[in-house]
Design an enzyme around this catalytic site. Structure first.
Site, PDB file in Angstrom:
ATOM      1  NE  ARG A   1      -2.712   0.892   3.583  1.00 39.30           N
ATOM      2  CZ  ARG A   1      -3.630   1.040   4.526  1.00 39.30           C
ATOM      3  NH1 ARG A   1      -4.897   1.150   4.212  1.00 39.30           N
ATOM      4  NH2 ARG A   1      -3.286   1.049   5.795  1.00 39.30           N
TER       5      ARG A   1
ATOM      6  CB  THR B   1      -1.876   7.153  -3.468  1.00 38.41           C
ATOM      7  OG1 THR B   1      -1.330   5.824  -3.429  1.00 38.41           O
ATOM      8  CG2 THR B   1      -0.882   8.080  -4.166  1.00 38.41           C
TER       9      THR B   1
ATOM     10  CG  ASP C   1      -0.466  -3.997   9.594  1.00 40.22           C
ATOM     11  OD1 ASP C   1      -0.182  -3.049   8.859  1.00 40.22           O
ATOM     12  OD2 ASP C   1      -0.227  -5.194   9.272  1.00 40.22           O
TER      13      ASP C   1
ATOM     14  CG  ASP D   1       2.776  -4.579  11.411  1.00 40.79           C
ATOM     15  OD1 ASP D   1       3.572  -5.029  10.563  1.00 40.79           O
ATOM     16  OD2 ASP D   1       2.568  -3.365  11.576  1.00 40.79           O
TER      17      ASP D   1
HETATM   18  N1  URA Z   1      -4.883  -3.832   6.465  1.00 35.71           N
HETATM   19  C1  URA Z   1      -4.818  -4.245   7.754  1.00 35.71           C
HETATM   20  O1  URA Z   1      -3.948  -5.030   8.118  1.00 35.71           O
HETATM   21  N2  URA Z   1      -5.719  -3.786   8.624  1.00 35.71           N
HETATM   22  C2  URA Z   1      -6.697  -2.928   8.267  1.00 35.71           C
HETATM   23  O2  URA Z   1      -7.491  -2.532   9.121  1.00 35.71           O
HETATM   24  C3  URA Z   1      -6.737  -2.498   6.929  1.00 35.71           C
HETATM   25  C4  URA Z   1      -5.827  -2.974   6.041  1.00 35.71           C
END
Ligand code: URA
Length: 212
Positions: free
Chosen positions: A108, A112, A204, A207
């Site tokens: 990502r 943007t 995340d 993570d």
């Molecule tokens: N990616 C993630 O890991 N968590 C989110 O909330 C959105 C995208």
């Protein structure tokens, strides 16, 4: 079962799924427990997501007699979106061990918030297989949409998307771009924050899965 909010979106509403999603969401869940729970949930979602796979009749010999049996009619390809999709792919591979695994690399762009594709590697006969695209978070829906578009460019026609947590905006976008691709989720949340994280979500996923 279909979610009444979005056509083609199936939220697997089951007591085990609901209780394990609470474990995934909790900030107090350790990395090890998160990994284990994501695997368990993937298996439960897979039960619904694979329900309409075609089977072939075969004969089986038990130690006592011959009997009718079944096997999957088409090969299966599991395609995780890197990196968070890897955990779901491992778990799905455990229940479909004969499947092959392709990979789609997307990251990502933090400015943007749009995905950029950097890797695409799939088995040569991909188009003849039932393909499961997996990514735990269906947030904006851009990565999953772009990944599905890449797969269709490789002539995939049998495609399903499996995620854990979706949000209305992302699922709606994905279904608008790919109305032929059903979406299977453990839970559908309402909101995205201004960083495109799902609220309440689980943070995340990559993570938390890898401990980074
Ligand atoms: N990616 C993630 O890991 N968590 C989110 O909330 C959105 C995208």
């Amino acid at each position: 079962m279909a979610d009444s909010r979005i056509a083609g979106c199936f939220v697997v509403d089951h007591p085990l799924v609901r209780s394990k999603i609470a474990v995934l969401r909790s900030r107090d869940t350790s990395c090890e427990q998160f990994r284990r729970t994501l695997h368990e949930l993937t298996t439960l979602i897979a039960f619904e997501a694979t329900r309409d796979l075609l089977t072939k009749n075969i004969e089986v010999e038990t130690p006592l007699a011959r009997c009718a049996g079944h096997r999957l009619a088409h090969p299966v390809t599991i395609v995780p979106i890197l990196r968070a999709g890897l955990g779901m792919a491992e778990a799905l591979w455990d229940v479909i061990p004969e499947a092959r695994v392709g990979h789609v690399g997307m990251y990502r762009d933090e400015k943007t918030l749009r995905p950029k594709s950097y890797y695409f590697k799939t088995p040569p006969d991909l188009a003849e297989t039932d393909v499961f695209l997996v990514d735990p978070m269906l947030a904006t829906g851009h990565s999953a949409s772009d990944a599905a578009t890449e797969l269709k460019s490789s002539r995939v026609t049998s495609l399903r998307l499996m995620a854990m947590v979706g949000c209305v905006e992302g699922v709606t976008r994905f279904r608008k771009n790919h109305p032929d691709v059903p979406v299977y989720l453990a839970v559908l949340d309402e909101h995205l924050n201004d960083q495109a994280y799902i609220l309440p979500g689980l943070g995340d996923a990559g993570d938390r899965y890898f401990g980074t």
